[in-house]
Design an enzyme around this catalytic site. Structure first.
Site, mmCIF file in Angstrom:
data_model
loop_
_atom_site.group_PDB
_atom_site.id
_atom_site.type_symbol
_atom_site.label_atom_id
_atom_site.label_comp_id
_atom_site.label_asym_id
_atom_site.label_seq_id
_atom_site.Cartn_x
_atom_site.Cartn_y
_atom_site.Cartn_z
ATOM 1 N N CYS A 108 71.406 1.533 14.469
ATOM 2 C CA CYS A 108 72.153 2.380 13.544
ATOM 3 C C CYS A 108 72.767 1.540 12.415
ATOM 4 O O CYS A 108 72.039 1.042 11.565
ATOM 5 C CB CYS A 108 73.200 3.191 14.313
ATOM 6 S SG CYS A 108 73.731 4.646 13.406
ATOM 7 N N HIS B 290 70.449 5.769 18.889
ATOM 8 C CA HIS B 290 71.246 4.975 19.848
ATOM 9 C C HIS B 290 70.556 4.920 21.210
ATOM 10 O O HIS B 290 70.642 5.872 21.980
ATOM 11 C CB HIS B 290 72.645 5.581 20.001
ATOM 12 C CG HIS B 290 73.508 5.346 18.806
ATOM 13 N ND1 HIS B 290 74.309 4.243 18.683
ATOM 14 C CD2 HIS B 290 73.648 6.059 17.673
ATOM 15 C CE1 HIS B 290 74.936 4.288 17.514
ATOM 16 N NE2 HIS B 290 74.553 5.380 16.876
ATOM 17 N N GLU C 103 71.387 3.168 23.700
ATOM 18 C CA GLU C 103 72.328 2.830 24.777
ATOM 19 C C GLU C 103 72.940 4.061 25.441
ATOM 20 O O GLU C 103 73.493 3.962 26.532
ATOM 21 C CB GLU C 103 73.427 1.899 24.251
ATOM 22 C CG GLU C 103 74.407 2.502 23.241
ATOM 23 C CD GLU C 103 73.918 2.480 21.795
ATOM 24 O OE1 GLU C 103 72.692 2.440 21.571
ATOM 25 O OE2 GLU C 103 74.767 2.537 20.884
HETATM 26 N N1 LIG Z 1 76.554 5.129 14.516
HETATM 27 C C1 LIG Z 1 76.536 4.314 13.481
HETATM 28 O O1 LIG Z 1 76.325 3.125 13.618
HETATM 29 C C2 LIG Z 1 76.850 4.934 12.168
HETATM 30 C C3 LIG Z 1 76.690 3.969 11.042
HETATM 31 C C4 LIG Z 1 77.245 4.500 9.739
HETATM 32 N N2 LIG Z 1 78.682 4.705 9.880
HETATM 33 C C5 LIG Z 1 76.522 5.789 9.371
HETATM 34 O O2 LIG Z 1 77.126 6.833 9.371
HETATM 35 O O3 LIG Z 1 75.339 5.753 9.094
#
Ligand SMILES: NC(=O)CC[C@H](N)C(=O)O
Ligand SMILES: Nc1ncnc2c1ncn2[C@@H]1O[C@H](COP(=O)(O)OP(=O)(O)OP(=O)(O)O)[C@@H](O)[C@H]1O
Ligand SMILES: O=c1[nH]c(=O)c2[nH+]cn([C@@H]3O[C@H](COP(=O)(O)O)[C@@H](O)[C@H]3O)c2[nH]1
Ligand SMILES: [Mg+2]
Length: 534
Positions: free
Chosen positions: A88, A181, A183
């Protein structure tokens, strides 16, 4: 002594934390794959790193990459020549460093998405990351930014309807990024993706098992303590200090001295029970130091929770220091050296909490803390569990043949019942709280619920209410029952206790505990409440 550090004994993956609430989960998943990993703040300077990781994972972050104060990684991570996986924000950080383009999503993507895997027969290395996922897989997204263009040399290996660059990889640099994600369990094949990265891409050996840890740790303790050094340990009967004590005992035998301080606010019959269990079942000669008068004397008249905590913390130190000196005297003629070391049951979550790049968070409570012992004592620390999570400690305990009864014990705070008696702690109040707590836990065990509940206890409230018993008016105190379910004790849900069990507990407490005429059940989660009432 650095050659004895755990990250030099195992292939280690370094996870750099940008403040995501899921960073600990990445650590958990990698360890579950049998690979040792450590979490460090994203501000870690690569030149200051004491080991060479086999791979690096960049976590997600609550920040927008465009924010002024947004966290950034030391660009030298890209010169280490080891595989990198950005998750991310981590992917966005790779793009930022490698010349990709990041944009704002038209619609913030939050929740499930269908990942379509894109294969590259002519670039087999990048296919490794999503190997075994089939053509499609459900992943979990949580972002407001995404890549508009991947950096030079990166190929798309996965896409979703909303994200063209849901997964990218660089065939020769071995750098990968995923917008989802892996995880969280909502990403169905997430564990597989992390396994693919640490094993098939980084080439880590999957030898992080508690069985191998025991041997290495015992060796490490022996090397640190030397052939005649002695160690003292504060041992409470809680699972952490018990497991640490068993390791120490196996490593150095009778040169280890376990001490339990009876602070007058332990559970009913606790000290004696712990002493017997540790001696009879684990062969640990635990000395119970009765300092209850000292503690209760100092607590007299104190109502403020923070003051109680500080008094207990400081008094622990004092008693402990005195005891270490006595042991030195007593063992002076034994041929062993003086006590140089202090055993602590510190766990990885304690360590992680203190390394956040955002700095220490607000003090909610002053946890009584053995670390405080160090300011005055010249003892050096040994913390065998410093790298472990609670569930790893429990697995270790089982391997060390520690009974389930000890391994699955609910945690019990150092300040004990004192922070469960709201208001002044007097011997009479301790007696009431103890008796109620004993019945509560006994009935939970009778109902077969002890293991399902992460922590339960009875709190004694300083208010009185009116009741009627045997046609007489009563005006007595209230017991509040608390039971929570949690894995990390950072957040917790209140436990849905069956009504029939509550009924039995309430009946017994009101009938058997003098001074109580009302029982209530606490239905507050953490946050916004905390687990302990004080
Ligand atoms: N979950 C995250 O790592 C979000 C990353 C960043 N804040 C976004 O909105 O893209
Ligand atoms: N009554 C006590 N006597 C001696 N040491 C204690 C006592 N209470 C707490 N400690 C020390 O403080 C440390 C931290 O307490 P903590 O409650 O976090 O861990 P624990 O008691 O080992 O395990 P658990 O978290 O399961 O209760 C313990 O590991 C132990 O070293
Ligand atoms: O050893 C300890 N010394 C302390 O001072 C202390 N205060 C809270 N706790 C335990 O920490 C966990 C989280 O508790 P809170 O939600 O009340 O902060 C729960 O498991 C609490 O029992 C302590 N443990
Ligand atoms: Mg404890």
């Amino acid at each position: 002594m650095t050659e004895l550090e755990v990250h030099l004994l195992y292939d280690t993956v370094l996870i750099l934390d940008f403040g995501s609430q899921y960073s600990h989960l990445i650590t958990r998943r990698v360890r579950e794959a049998g690979v040792y990993c450590e979490l460090l703040p994203c501000t870690q300077k690569i030149d200051d790193l004491h080991f060479k990781p086999k791979g690096i994972i960049l976590s997600g972050s609550p920040y927008s990459i465009f924010d002024d104060g947004a966290p950034h990684v030391d660009p030298k991570v890209f010169d280490l020549g080891v595989p990198i996986l950005g998750i991310c924000y981590g992917l966005q950080e790779i793009a930022r460093n490698k010349g990709g383009q990041i944009g704002i999503c038209e619609k913030r993507e939050y929740g499930h998405a269908q990942l379509r895997v894109i294969k590259h027969a002519e670039h087999p290395f990048i296919d490794r990351l999503l190997d075994g996922l089939g053509d499609e897989s459900v992943v979990w997204m949580s972002h407001g930014h995404h890549l508009d263009k991947a950096p030079e040399g990166f190929r798309v290996i996965g896409e979703t309807d909303a994200s063209t660059y849901a997964a990218v990889g660089h065939e020769t640099d071995h750098i990968f990024g995923i917008q989802f994600h892996p995880e969280v369990t909502h990403s169905v094949d997430g564990a597989r993706v992390l396994h693919n990265f640490v094993v098939d891409i980084c080439g880590c050996e999957t030898n992080w098992t508690m069985a191998s840890f025991i041997d290495k740790e015992i060796e490490r303790i022996r090397a640190i303590v030397g052939p005649s050094g002695q160690v003292v340990g504060a041992v409470s009967g809680g699972v952490d200090s018990t497991v640490a004590a068993k390791l120490m005992k196996d490593a150095i035998g009778d040169r280890f001295h376990a001490i339990l301080v009876d602070n007058g606010v332990m559970r009913l019959n606790e000290c004696q029970a712990v002493k017997e269990i540790l001696r009879n079942r684990l062969g640990i000669n635990l000395e119970v130091v009765d300092a209850s008068d000292l503690f209760l004397g100092r607590l007299a008249g104190i109502k403020n929770p923070e003051k109680k905590r500080k008094i207990i913390g400081n008094t622990f130190i004092e008693v402990f220091e005195k005891q270490a000196a006595l042991i030195d005297e007593r063992t002076a003629a034994s041929g062993h050296g003086k006590i140089d070391f202090l055993l602590q049951g510190t766990l990885y979550p304690d360590v992680i909490e203190s390394i956040s790049f955002k700095g220490p968070s607000a003090t909610i409570k002053t946890h009584h803390n053995v670390g405080g012992l160090l300011d005055d004592m010249k003892l050096k620390l040994i913390e065998p569990l410093r790298e472990l999570f609670k569930d790893e400690v429990r697995a270790l305990g089982k391997l060390l043949n520690i009974d389930d009864e000890l391994v699955w014990r609910h945690p019990f705070p150092g300040p004990g019942i004192a922070i469960r008696i709201l208001g002044e702690v007097t011997p009479a109040q301790v007696a009431i709280a103890r008796a109620a707590d004993y019945i509560y836990i006994e009935e939970i065990k009778n109902a077969g619920l002890y293991r399902q509940i992460s922590q339960a206890y009875a709190a004694l409230l300083p208010i009185r209410s009116v009741g009627v018993m045997g046609d007489q008016r009563t005006y007595e105190q209230v017991i509040a029952l608390r039971a929570v379910e949690t894995t990390d004790f950072m957040t917790a849900d209140w436990f849905p206790m069956p009504y029939n069990v509550l009924k039995r507990i309430s009946n017994r407490i009101i009938n058997e505990v003098k001074g109580v005429n009302r029982v209530v059940y606490d239905v507050s989660s953490k946050p916004p409440s905390t687990i302990e009432w004080e």
